[in-house]
Design a protein around this motif. Sequence first.
Motif, PDB file in Angstrom:
ATOM      1  N   ALA A  28       0.767  -1.214  -0.072  1.00 51.14           N
ATOM      2  CA  ALA A  28      -0.095   0.059   0.047  1.00 51.14           C
ATOM      3  C   ALA A  28       0.991   1.206   0.080  1.00 51.14           C
ATOM      4  CB  ALA A  28      -0.907  -0.130   1.151  1.00 51.14           C
ATOM      5  N   LEU A  29       1.921   1.315   0.699  1.00 53.42           N
ATOM      6  CA  LEU A  29       2.828   2.303   0.914  1.00 53.42           C
ATOM      7  C   LEU A  29       3.605   2.625  -0.791  1.00 53.42           C
ATOM      8  CD1 LEU A  29       4.402   2.060   4.284  1.00 53.42           C
ATOM      9  CD2 LEU A  29       2.452   3.513   3.426  1.00 53.42           C
ATOM     10  N   ALA A  30       3.868   1.558  -1.062  1.00 52.15           N
ATOM     11  CA  ALA A  30       4.426   1.656  -2.514  1.00 52.15           C
ATOM     12  C   ALA A  30       3.715   2.098  -3.674  1.00 52.15           C
ATOM     13  CB  ALA A  30       4.912   0.228  -2.985  1.00 52.15           C
ATOM     14  N   LEU A  31       2.538   1.726  -3.489  1.00 54.81           N
ATOM     15  CA  LEU A  31       1.473   2.153  -4.343  1.00 54.81           C
ATOM     16  C   LEU A  31       1.150   3.700  -4.054  1.00 54.81           C
ATOM     17  CD1 LEU A  31      -1.185  -0.422  -4.688  1.00 54.81           C
ATOM     18  CD2 LEU A  31       0.472  -0.128  -6.234  1.00 54.81           C
ATOM     19  N   ALA A  32       1.157   4.105  -3.103  1.00 51.33           N
ATOM     20  CA  ALA A  32       0.760   5.569  -2.439  1.00 51.33           C
ATOM     21  C   ALA A  32       2.033   6.383  -3.183  1.00 51.33           C
ATOM     22  CB  ALA A  32       0.665   5.556  -0.964  1.00 51.33           C
ATOM     23  N   LEU A  33       3.113   5.691  -2.793  1.00 57.42           N
ATOM     24  CA  LEU A  33       4.373   6.865  -3.579  1.00 57.42           C
ATOM     25  C   LEU A  33       4.314   6.906  -5.009  1.00 57.42           C
ATOM     26  CD1 LEU A  33       6.882   8.261  -2.606  1.00 57.42           C
ATOM     27  CD2 LEU A  33       8.082   5.811  -2.735  1.00 57.42           C
ATOM     28  N   GLY A  34       4.072   5.706  -5.433  1.00 51.79           N
ATOM     29  CA  GLY A  34       4.115   5.939  -7.102  1.00 51.79           C
ATOM     30  C   GLY A  34       3.027   6.563  -7.935  1.00 51.79           C
ATOM     31  N   VAL A 152       8.289  -0.351  -9.438  1.00 53.14           N
ATOM     32  CA  VAL A 152       7.199   0.520 -10.173  1.00 53.14           C
ATOM     33  C   VAL A 152       7.194   1.886  -9.626  1.00 53.14           C
ATOM     34  CG1 VAL A 152       4.895   1.086 -10.890  1.00 53.14           C
ATOM     35  CG2 VAL A 152       5.923  -1.158 -11.628  1.00 53.14           C
ATOM     36  N   ALA A 153       7.123   1.792  -8.094  1.00 57.76           N
ATOM     37  CA  ALA A 153       7.277   2.991  -7.471  1.00 57.76           C
ATOM     38  C   ALA A 153       8.538   3.947  -7.660  1.00 57.76           C
ATOM     39  CB  ALA A 153       6.824   2.874  -5.872  1.00 57.76           C
ATOM     40  N   VAL A 240       0.663  11.742  -1.594  1.00 60.02           N
ATOM     41  CA  VAL A 240       1.193  10.827  -0.963  1.00 60.02           C
ATOM     42  C   VAL A 240       0.948  10.485   0.482  1.00 60.02           C
ATOM     43  CG1 VAL A 240       3.557   9.640  -0.543  1.00 60.02           C
ATOM     44  CG2 VAL A 240       2.920  10.868  -2.704  1.00 60.02           C
ATOM     45  N   LEU A 241       0.862  11.418   1.368  1.00 63.16           N
ATOM     46  CA  LEU A 241       0.515  11.290   2.660  1.00 63.16           C
ATOM     47  C   LEU A 241      -1.154  10.747   2.805  1.00 63.16           C
ATOM     48  CD1 LEU A 241       1.425  11.601   5.473  1.00 63.16           C
ATOM     49  CD2 LEU A 241       0.482  13.868   5.551  1.00 63.16           C
ATOM     50  N   ALA A 243      -2.445   9.182   0.534  1.00 64.92           N
ATOM     51  CA  ALA A 243      -2.755   7.761   0.139  1.00 64.92           C
ATOM     52  C   ALA A 243      -2.153   6.514   1.014  1.00 64.92           C
ATOM     53  CB  ALA A 243      -1.923   7.690  -1.334  1.00 64.92           C
ATOM     54  N   ALA A 244      -0.963   6.983   1.627  1.00 64.60           N
ATOM     55  CA  ALA A 244      -0.391   6.123   2.703  1.00 64.60           C
ATOM     56  C   ALA A 244      -1.145   5.895   3.877  1.00 64.60           C
ATOM     57  CB  ALA A 244       1.175   6.701   3.208  1.00 64.60           C
ATOM     58  N   VAL A 245      -1.721   7.043   4.297  1.00 65.46           N
ATOM     59  CA  VAL A 245      -2.824   6.893   5.537  1.00 65.46           C
ATOM     60  C   VAL A 245      -4.055   6.142   5.401  1.00 65.46           C
ATOM     61  CG1 VAL A 245      -4.038   8.271   7.436  1.00 65.46           C
ATOM     62  CG2 VAL A 245      -1.746   9.066   6.636  1.00 65.46           C
ATOM     63  N   ALA A 246      -4.497   6.296   4.020  1.00 67.27           N
ATOM     64  CA  ALA A 246      -5.763   5.566   3.943  1.00 67.27           C
ATOM     65  C   ALA A 246      -5.025   4.132   3.437  1.00 67.27           C
ATOM     66  CB  ALA A 246      -6.307   6.121   2.239  1.00 67.27           C
ATOM     67  N   GLY A 247      -4.223   3.786   2.996  1.00 66.81           N
ATOM     68  CA  GLY A 247      -3.684   2.194   2.826  1.00 66.81           C
ATOM     69  C   GLY A 247      -3.504   1.660   4.234  1.00 66.81           C
ATOM     70  N   TYR A 248      -2.911   2.436   5.101  1.00 66.60           N
ATOM     71  CA  TYR A 248      -2.789   1.930   6.708  1.00 66.60           C
ATOM     72  C   TYR A 248      -4.035   1.588   7.364  1.00 66.60           C
ATOM     73  CZ  TYR A 248      -1.854   1.971  11.438  1.00 66.60           C
ATOM     74  OH  TYR A 248      -1.562   1.772  12.807  1.00 66.60           O
ATOM     75  N   ALA A 249      -4.831   2.880   7.348  1.00 60.63           N
ATOM     76  CA  ALA A 249      -6.050   2.707   8.023  1.00 60.63           C
ATOM     77  C   ALA A 249      -7.000   1.705   7.326  1.00 60.63           C
ATOM     78  CB  ALA A 249      -6.882   4.058   7.887  1.00 60.63           C
ATOM     79  N   GLY A 250      -7.101   1.543   5.842  1.00 56.41           N
ATOM     80  CA  GLY A 250      -7.944   0.602   5.438  1.00 56.41           C
ATOM     81  C   GLY A 250      -7.372  -0.866   5.793  1.00 56.41           C
ATOM     82  N   LEU A 251      -6.072  -1.033   5.782  1.00 52.58           N
ATOM     83  CA  LEU A 251      -5.758  -2.536   6.031  1.00 52.58           C
ATOM     84  C   LEU A 251      -6.269  -2.838   7.759  1.00 52.58           C
ATOM     85  CD1 LEU A 251      -2.229  -2.603   4.653  1.00 52.58           C
ATOM     86  CD2 LEU A 251      -4.249  -4.083   3.981  1.00 52.58           C
TER      87      LEU A 251
END
Length: 296
Positions: A28-34, A152-153, A240-241, A243-251
């Motif tokens: 999720a963090l890699a997807l957020a960054l890229g 990819v990121a 990016v921030l 997307a990263a927080v959404a990935g963490y919270a969603g998991l």
Amino acid sequence: MMLWNAFVQFAVSPFLEFSFMRRALVAALALALGSAPLGVLLTLRRMSLFGEALSHAVLPGVAVGFIFFGLSLPALSVGGFAAGVLVVALAGWISRHTELKEDASMAAIYVVALALGVILISRHGTQLDLLHILFGNVLGVDSQGLLLMAGVASVSVLAIAALYRGLLLESFDPAFMAVGRGARLGGAWYQQAFLMLVVLNLVASFQTLGTLMAVGLMMLPAVSARLWHDTLPAQLCNSVLQAAVAGYAGLLLSYYASVPSGPVIIVCAGVFYALSLLLAPRGWLPRLLRRAHLQG
């Protein structure tokens, strides 16, 4: 102190206890960054729906890879990327040789591509295979998938940094990039390189979020970031921030609620978007307060 310990236990323990949760978080963090910075550039170019169309357009290539190699990540990725490149080239050719704009031709192509991909997978796979490709499985990411997303990121960040000036010029003044010195700088090449990066990130995202929702982590944080900042660098960092927080919270929420992780990640990004609409400096509430202050 007890309350803090309970919070840490709630927020951290799933990632400490289970390796699949750690892999999903890294993915999720890699997807957020890229993906998120590309979403900002898509909104800047007024091509927000272009990413949605491309995310569906890769499905026939994914389907062909599935037919010949099964759920092999390299085969699915190569097939999806080839289909995305073909659709971009076909949409460009149609716009150059007819009166249709590129977004109109893309809209027509992606609907057909999505239907064709679903038919191919349904004919040669099970219902579970179709659901896996359409909606992804972020908790099933393996080491091979992590390497793909991290690669990819990395490519995306380096490419955006290298092409930053040209992408800005091509976004704000496409006429300059189309003629004279701008043409010598390769305006058309900047556009094509940018679209290839979008396709590459959508292909990397489909394993975790599926082809139907791969664009969510690319566009929702990007649209929200535009409500918070006027400058492009700030929008890139904010997206990016978010997307990263959404990935963490969603998991985390999907783990405790026992629901699919991919959709919950997108819903979390949607919640941030709703809060941005309400609270951001360019959102509804600050504008309402400014209007009331001016009238008062």
